[in-house]
Scaffold this active site. Sequence first.
Site, PDB file in Angstrom:
ATOM      1  N   ARG A  78      13.427  25.268 -45.291  1.00 45.52           N
ATOM      2  CA  ARG A  78      13.364  23.975 -45.989  1.00 45.52           C
ATOM      3  C   ARG A  78      14.425  23.087 -45.350  1.00 45.52           C
ATOM      4  NH1 ARG A  78      15.732  22.032 -51.116  1.00 45.52           N
ATOM      5  NH2 ARG A  78      14.382  20.471 -52.077  1.00 45.52           N
ATOM      6  N   ASN A 153      14.126  15.664 -53.253  1.00 47.12           N
ATOM      7  CA  ASN A 153      14.961  16.725 -53.803  1.00 47.12           C
ATOM      8  C   ASN A 153      15.508  16.343 -55.171  1.00 47.12           C
ATOM      9  OD1 ASN A 153      16.644  19.276 -53.364  1.00 47.12           O
ATOM     10  ND2 ASN A 153      18.249  17.755 -53.761  1.00 47.12           N
ATOM     11  N   GLU A 154      15.349  17.246 -56.148  1.00 46.09           N
ATOM     12  CA  GLU A 154      15.956  17.100 -57.479  1.00 46.09           C
ATOM     13  C   GLU A 154      15.943  15.639 -57.936  1.00 46.09           C
ATOM     14  OE1 GLU A 154      19.786  18.983 -57.165  1.00 46.09           O
ATOM     15  OE2 GLU A 154      18.923  20.904 -56.576  1.00 46.09           O
ATOM     16  N   HIS A 220      14.573  24.858 -59.198  1.00 47.39           N
ATOM     17  CA  HIS A 220      15.835  25.227 -58.569  1.00 47.39           C
ATOM     18  C   HIS A 220      16.654  26.011 -59.591  1.00 47.39           C
ATOM     19  CE1 HIS A 220      15.706  21.760 -55.383  1.00 47.39           C
ATOM     20  NE2 HIS A 220      14.625  22.531 -55.382  1.00 47.39           N
ATOM     21  N   TYR A 222      20.028  27.781 -60.670  1.00 43.30           N
ATOM     22  CA  TYR A 222      21.466  27.991 -60.547  1.00 43.30           C
ATOM     23  C   TYR A 222      21.980  28.482 -61.912  1.00 43.30           C
ATOM     24  CZ  TYR A 222      21.114  25.733 -55.997  1.00 43.30           C
ATOM     25  OH  TYR A 222      20.770  25.434 -54.698  1.00 43.30           O
ATOM     26  N   GLU A 249      15.073  26.310 -54.492  1.00 45.89           N
ATOM     27  CA  GLU A 249      16.498  26.524 -54.225  1.00 45.89           C
ATOM     28  C   GLU A 249      17.008  27.531 -55.242  1.00 45.89           C
ATOM     29  OE1 GLU A 249      19.261  23.302 -54.201  1.00 45.89           O
ATOM     30  OE2 GLU A 249      18.038  22.043 -52.895  1.00 45.89           O
ATOM     31  N   TRP A 278      19.507  28.617 -51.079  1.00 46.77           N
ATOM     32  CA  TRP A 278      20.463  27.585 -50.664  1.00 46.77           C
ATOM     33  C   TRP A 278      21.778  28.272 -50.308  1.00 46.77           C
ATOM     34  CZ3 TRP A 278      19.907  22.332 -50.022  1.00 46.77           C
ATOM     35  CH2 TRP A 278      21.079  21.632 -49.718  1.00 46.77           C
TER      36      TRP A 278
END
Length: 468
Positions: A78, A153-154, A220, A222, A249, A278
């Site tokens: 990516r 992105n985001e 994503h 996290y 991610e 990531w």
Amino acid sequence: MKRRLTIFGAALVAVAASFVVYAQEASAAVGLHVSGRNIVEANGQQFIMRGVNHPHVWYTGNTQAFADVKALGANTVRVVLGSGKRWGPSNDVANVISLCKANKLICVLEVHDTTGYGEDGAAATLDEAVNYWISQKANLVGQESYISINIGNEPIGNNNPQQWTAATVAAIQKMRSNGFQHLLMVDAPNWGQDWQNVMRDNAQTVLDADTQKNTVLSIHMYAVYANAQTIIDYLDRFQNNNWPLVIGEFGWQFQSGEVDHETLLAQADARGLGYIGWSWSGNTDPILDMATSFNPNQLTTWGQRIFNGAHGIKATAKQASVYGGTTSPSPSRSSASPSVSPSASRSASTSPSASRSASASPSQSQGGTKACTAAYSVVGSWPGGFQGQVTVTAGGQSIAGWTVKWTYANGQAVTSFWSANITSSGANVTATNVDYNGTVGAGQSTSFGFLGSYAGTNSVPTLTCTAR
């Protein structure tokens, strides 16, 4: 009357036949596309993304990264691009695609400028991101078998994440009205983490907005996904509804409260979900770097885990069939070095501010005919705390396990750790390998990390390493 009916019947058959042909042509895929909840290639073969994010826009001179991640087993990269609103503009898209194709990688191209829109005042809108893709259309058309376009992105922060649905629908429709037939990827709001479940609850609306039914949703993961059940519940919702999803991610559990990467990797493997970690290198927060200074021979704890661990890239990645479907020989590595570039920020990370400090000289201990060395470094520090990393390197023979010991001189203490078993007795610390990083080839390295506390001085201790 009979003749008229016969003619009319024949006409109906002709119309029906032409409709069938049209339907077949309309559904014929030009490249990567969605089938049910899976991504498949033009020939119908399923393709499961296994790769990493590369912060290209900040390190445009580091083109060796494409060959390096391929050599480690990735089938996808990516690529971070800039639209010119905040970074870039990235006008080297044709070269990026060529690098992906030369290294037999599927390219996911993303505009990073949209990160945190609504909360970050510098961020671009999704509509502005689409305008960038339109400006690059000549480089993208015809590459549908090799690339996916991750629109932005985001694209929404934590302020009014409900705006995500309408903005994403409009972006998809604008891409299609401008002739893009590519597999589109759309990130969740809440800095990609969807902790308010806006993407989850509006997934069908967004998917239905695509006239080509060729959009995949991207989460994503996290710190929001710090326990197994949260990950499983979220993935279940998409699987049960047959919605296409990738983990676009994610990081790793470098300290308590971070993403449960072990569950994430195992669940992705079991469900046939693509994942893209990531990130390769170059973060201002080195905790999330997989390789130190873009060097594939200096993988960090995170790099070792995602490439070489259970459910990791090397164990599960399969090359796209458009490239022949088998892993290609490892490309040779050049001595290319990264260009000077702005710092890359990782907005979704909750890790402490990190700064690099000195590394210890390795010490060596013989264990029969086998040997290992260990190097200690402080990779980040903040008032009263720090992150440490130890790299273990095998000597002239491969080793099947290792033990590293050191003694702190200034009252430091290890508070948490990963990729090793660590015990302490006063100032004395002992670290041993875990199941996936004990075997180290001759001259090769592995690493483990930890968080620690200190007061005043935080000197680097002397290490001993024994191997078996």
